[in-house]
Write a protein that holds these residues in place. Structure first.
Motif, mmCIF file in Angstrom:
data_model
loop_
_atom_site.group_PDB
_atom_site.id
_atom_site.type_symbol
_atom_site.label_atom_id
_atom_site.label_comp_id
_atom_site.label_asym_id
_atom_site.label_seq_id
_atom_site.Cartn_x
_atom_site.Cartn_y
_atom_site.Cartn_z
ATOM 1 N N LYS A 321 12.451 -60.843 40.124
ATOM 2 C CA LYS A 321 13.273 -59.768 40.800
ATOM 3 C C LYS A 321 11.944 -59.231 41.756
ATOM 4 O O LYS A 321 12.367 -58.737 42.992
ATOM 5 C CB LYS A 321 13.420 -58.630 39.781
ATOM 6 N N GLU A 330 17.592 -59.410 50.658
ATOM 7 C CA GLU A 330 18.616 -58.593 50.226
ATOM 8 C C GLU A 330 18.589 -57.339 51.408
ATOM 9 O O GLU A 330 19.647 -56.969 51.392
ATOM 10 C CB GLU A 330 18.316 -58.200 48.726
ATOM 11 N N LYS A 477 20.946 -53.806 44.285
ATOM 12 C CA LYS A 477 20.488 -54.570 43.146
ATOM 13 C C LYS A 477 19.392 -54.284 42.398
ATOM 14 O O LYS A 477 18.861 -54.892 41.271
ATOM 15 C CB LYS A 477 20.616 -56.167 43.352
ATOM 16 N N TYR A 478 18.732 -53.487 43.223
ATOM 17 C CA TYR A 478 17.280 -53.128 42.671
ATOM 18 C C TYR A 478 17.275 -51.702 42.192
ATOM 19 O O TYR A 478 18.073 -50.717 42.790
ATOM 20 C CB TYR A 478 16.203 -53.246 43.655
#
Length: 501
Positions: A321, A330, A477-478
């Protein structure tokens, strides 16, 4: 004092951040981890004859691991596993030319684990008190050895799950780089254990045995004949352990030999116990204690094993990640071409090439954390610029709160506003908040704020909080906290830095 205490950082936090870094175990990963924890640092290659010109404290690679080096007159103190005093020659012989100069840029909380040494001390003292009062010297000595066996077995049990053991390190001369043959011998013999009963190894049964006989000796001192029979049965374990060390591994483990010595000592003391016979009640109590301790140990072992597996999996996932190339891909997916360049609610270096925008709302409960993150970013990275864009809807209380914010910003500056925003989230009541700011409660023109809010709304940015980095939306997504992992690389990414803010 070890490396972590000296730097006043949490060992667990450091190891997780370090091991989950995409470049682990490189020097870059080590440096980035220190930066993330608030310890600004730079790495240099310096010939040792020039080390006298270094600051009194620096980091160096000592015996294969990073350690804090502190110079005092002509001597050096090295903080690695523990504090060591070295002469200049000893330090030079055991270090490389790589040094890391550091300074603490923010207060870092040292989250210390519960200190089990006090529990162990209480454990030993309880034996001394209980059995000294009873006056049975043989039973006192037997239980004293039992308590020593429990402590050693606990150290071995903890070491299975990566917990450093002071006892094992002292006996086996443990070093992280495994340059010592003694380290390999101890670990190899303990790891070579072929016994596996419901997931428990021989070292686990050592803990079960010593803890069980300790409980029996404490609670049923009249049960000495049972202790005698049980201690005699350990002769099989002693023979098995010595056979493995002498004929299979062909090396001795000091921890194993110490445990064997305790067992032999207990056999000798048990031979002095009177032969008073074994009745059904004492046998039932003994079986119950051993069964209870066995299943308790198995349950704890399974929990810690599962926790360890989750921890390792989390490290692998975090390493993936935190890969900047993945994050960057992203990040660049969603861009907003804001036209309004209002001067309201700007922070930090307003000419900074890296800009962080926080879209927020005073009535958004989740925004409290986002404001805390923004404030930490401003403090930690003074070269970035930041702006708060409040979403707005027609509401009298909201208008009053934003008026207070604008009056404070216009008259007392950005730091005062940050404090006021923090106070708002603590109070979370419009009337009480306004009462706290009598000098700034006058309604004022908030058209600049509403104009920004309108632009947010036109782009569909109605949900809060939202972070933008140079007008690119921080990926959903983070976690928002993950932004700290990437700031240093963002500050070096020329393509993103040259985007129009």
């Amino acid at each position: 004092m070890d490396f972590y205490n000296k730097l006043n950082i949490s060992k667990e936090e450091f190891l997780f951040q370090f091991q989950s870094h995409p470049n682990y175990p490189s020097a870059l990963a080590f440096s980035d981890t220190l930066n993330f924890l608030g310890i600004k640092n730079d790495t240099y290659e310096v010939e040792k004859q020039n080390w006298q010109e270094l600051p009194n404290e620096f980091l160096a690679v000592y015996k294969g691991i990073y350690a804090v080096v502190e110079r005092q007159n002509q001597d050096y103190f090295v903080y690695a596993h523990e504090k060591e005093k070295l002469s200049t020659e000893q330090l030079y012989d055991n270090t490389e030319n790589i040094v890391v100069l550091f300074e603490t840029t923010e207060e870092v909380g040292n989250t210390k684990n519960f200190d089990y040494r006090w529990v162990k001390l209480f454990f030993v003292l309880s034996v001394l008190v209980c059995f000294y009062i009873k006056g049975d010297v043989n039973l006192f000595m037997f239980n004293l050895l039992s308590s020593a066996g429990v402590l050693i077995s606990l150290e071995i049990f903890h070491s299975k799950f990566g917990v450093a053991s002071v006892v094992i390190n002292a006996l086996c001369n443990v070093t992280t780089n495994n340059n010592s043959n003694t380290v390999d011998t101890c670990k190899k013999i303990i790891a070579s254990d072929k016994i596996d009963i419901l997931g428990l190894k021989l070292s686990d049964f050592s803990l079960i045995y010593f803890l069980s006989i300790f409980i029996l000796g404490m609670l049923t001192p009249q049960n000495v004949f049972s202790l005698k029979i049980i201690s005699y049965s350990t002769a099989i374990v002693i023979i098995y352990s010595l056979f493995v060390q002498i004929f299979i591994e062909k090396a001795f483990c000091k921890v194993c030999l110490l445990t064997i010595s305790i067992l032999i000592g207990q056999i000798f003391i048990a031979s002095l116990f009177p032969n008073i016979g074994l009745n059904f009640e004492m046998l039932s109590i003994s079986l119950f204690v051993f069964t209870a301790v066995f299943f308790s140990t198995k349950h704890i072992n399974d929990i810690l094993k599962l926790k360890n597996e989750y921890y390792n999996l989390n490290i692998k996932n975090s390493r993936f990640k935190r890969d900047y190339s993945i994050f960057r891909k992203e990040l660049l997916e969603k861009n907003f071409d804001f036209k309004n360049k209002s001067n309201i609610f700007w922070f930090g270096n307003k000419k900074g090439k890296l800009n962080i925008i926080l879209i927020t709302n005073p009535f958004c409960g989740y925004c409290k954390e986002a404001h805390s993150i923004l404030e930490r970013l401003i403090i930690k990275y003074p070269d970035i610029s930041a702006q708060i864009r409040f979403n707005y809807f027609q509401d009298e209380n909201l208008e009053s709160i934003l008026s207070v914010f604008k009056n404070i910003y216009d008259n007392e500056g950005e730091q005062a506003l940050l404090k006021s925003i923090s106070l708002w989230y603590e109070i979370n009541n419009a009337e009480k908040f306004i009462e706290k700011h009598p000098n700034f409660s006058t309604k004022t023109d908030i058209s600049e704020i509403t104009a920004l809010a309108g632009e947010n709304r036109n782009y569909g940015l109605t949900f809060t909080p939202v972070f933008l980095i140079n007008n690119y939306q921080f990926p959903t997504k983070y976690e928002r906290e993950d932004i700290f992992y990437f700031i240093d690389e963002l500050l070096e990414d020329e393509e993103i830095l040259n985007e129009n803010i």
